[in-house]
Design a protein around this motif. Structure first.
Motif, mmCIF file in Angstrom:
data_model
loop_
_atom_site.group_PDB
_atom_site.id
_atom_site.type_symbol
_atom_site.label_atom_id
_atom_site.label_comp_id
_atom_site.label_asym_id
_atom_site.label_seq_id
_atom_site.Cartn_x
_atom_site.Cartn_y
_atom_site.Cartn_z
ATOM 1 N N ILE A 43 66.750 -20.877 -11.004
ATOM 2 C CA ILE A 43 66.852 -22.058 -10.154
ATOM 3 C C ILE A 43 68.011 -21.928 -9.178
ATOM 4 N N ARG A 46 68.138 -19.056 -6.148
ATOM 5 C CA ARG A 46 67.247 -19.261 -5.002
ATOM 6 C C ARG A 46 67.972 -19.919 -3.834
ATOM 7 N N ARG A 101 62.421 -27.916 -12.438
ATOM 8 C CA ARG A 101 62.855 -27.475 -11.114
ATOM 9 C C ARG A 101 63.965 -28.409 -10.657
ATOM 10 N N CYS A 279 58.251 -24.177 -10.163
ATOM 11 C CA CYS A 279 58.056 -25.173 -9.110
ATOM 12 C C CYS A 279 56.578 -25.538 -9.028
ATOM 13 N N CYS A 314 62.312 -24.618 -4.634
ATOM 14 C CA CYS A 314 62.308 -23.176 -4.899
ATOM 15 C C CYS A 314 62.692 -22.348 -3.677
#
Length: 340
Positions: A43, A46, A101, A279, A314
């Motif tokens: 997570i 990204r 997410r 996601c 994401c």
């Protein structure tokens, strides 16, 4: 399946990305321990978040996993902060089954200033605002939402206030987030851990909450706050001894951690649940969203001959040709030239 932890247990490396429920029946306590590794790392990497923002979002992910995994039905748990601090918003979306997410919105200049001034704690980054916790059962079911004020404190503080005011369940939460340097690849990886302990006696009158507002008491009249139950006093004192390193150390299994805390009273652990970073965005979903916009809105989204949509969660970008979503590239160009 449940397991009574024996007096002596091995101490293997813990299973990452898991949530372990446990019970201390002698004290009427139930709780959960979450341990996050690769899921949290996926997570956070990204996005190019400043370190304090990444750490704060990691705490939010661990907290949402503790809350969301307690749902007794298929649904979604959404935790969102909104404040006037350098971090304007945190959003964590947990779907039953363990899919999670998260993302953060922040002011880069203000975060940099906070770091330079040594004022980048979680509470200082969030500032004042509110924390919203939403339970969505899907379909035609009503959503449930609880709100608690953010007043410059940590996410732990806000969570305690939520349970005190909204749920009226004696609760203690501990969260920890850090980067781990691995000898194998020489890279750092994010880890997080958390524990939530709640006092749930069979007798409701034992759930005394001494911090609750006494209500409309006449002026000049004082009411003695009820004493906390001895079992909760003991449980709360034990969980407050947990150190950050114990929550994130991969060489301390979650079973070993709860054993350390409660072995004298007897502790039972239940089947653990898995957590994964996933996601819910997809090309089809984004295309459907674009087609729901007006023709004029779609035309104005065209840049350099395409429409690009980036998922905030994401950070994946989906590119569409104007024809794919019914946009008019020429219309966008004419509109842009007409506005000069």
């Amino acid at each position: 399946m449940t397991i009574d932890i024996p007096t002596r247990i091995p101490s293997p490396r813990t299973a990452d990305d898991t949530i372990l429920p446990f019970e201390v029946a002698a004290l009427d306590l139930r709780g959960r321990v979450v341990r996050l590794g690769p899921a949290l790392d996926e997570i956070l990497i990204r996005h190019d978040y400043p370190l304090p923002v990444a750490k704060l979002l990691g705490e939010a992910v661990a907290l949402a996993a503790l809350f969301g995994s307690s749902l007794k039905f298929d649904g979604r748990f959404i935790m969102q902060t909104q404040g006037d601090g350098p971090v304007r918003m945190l959003v964590v979306d947990y779907v039953t089954g363990g899919r999670i997410r998260a993302c953060a919105r922040f002011d880069k200049a203000r975060v940099a200033e906070a770091i330079a001034d040594g004022k980048a704690s979680g509470g200082e980054l969030l500032g004042r605002g509110h924390l919203a916790m939403t339970i969505d059962q899907g379909g035609d079911m009503n959503r449930y939402q609880g709100l608690v004020a953010l007043e410059g404190g940590s996410l732990e503080d806000a969570a305690h206030e939520y349970f005190l005011r909204s749920e009226q369940i004696p609760t203690r939460i501990r969260l920890a987030v850090a980067e781990e340097l691995r000898a194998g690849d020489g890279a750092t990886h994010w880890r997080a851990g958390g524990i939530m302990l709640q006092f749930l006696p069979k007798s409701p009158e034992r759930m005394r909450m001494p911090d609750l507002d006494p209500g409309n008491v006449p002026e000049g009249v004082t009411i003695d706050a009820p004493a906390e139950d001895d079992a909760w006093v003991e449980g709360k004192a034990l969980v407050e001894t947990v150190e950050d390193i114990e929550l994130i150390d991969p060489d301390i299994s979650t079973e070993r951690l709860v054993y350390r805390l409660f072995h004298e009273r007897g502790v039972r652990v239940f089947d653990s649940a898995n957590v994964e970073a996933q996601c819910s965005c997809s090309r089809d979903n984004v295309e459907a969203m674009l087609k729901s916009f007006s023709q004029d809105d779609r035309d104005h989204m065209v840049e350099d001959g395409k429409i690009a949509v980036t998922c905030e969660f994401c950070n994946r970008t989906y590119d569409f040709a104007p024809d794919d979503v019914g946009a008019n590239e020429e219309g966008a160009s004419e509109s842009a030239s007409g506005s000069d």
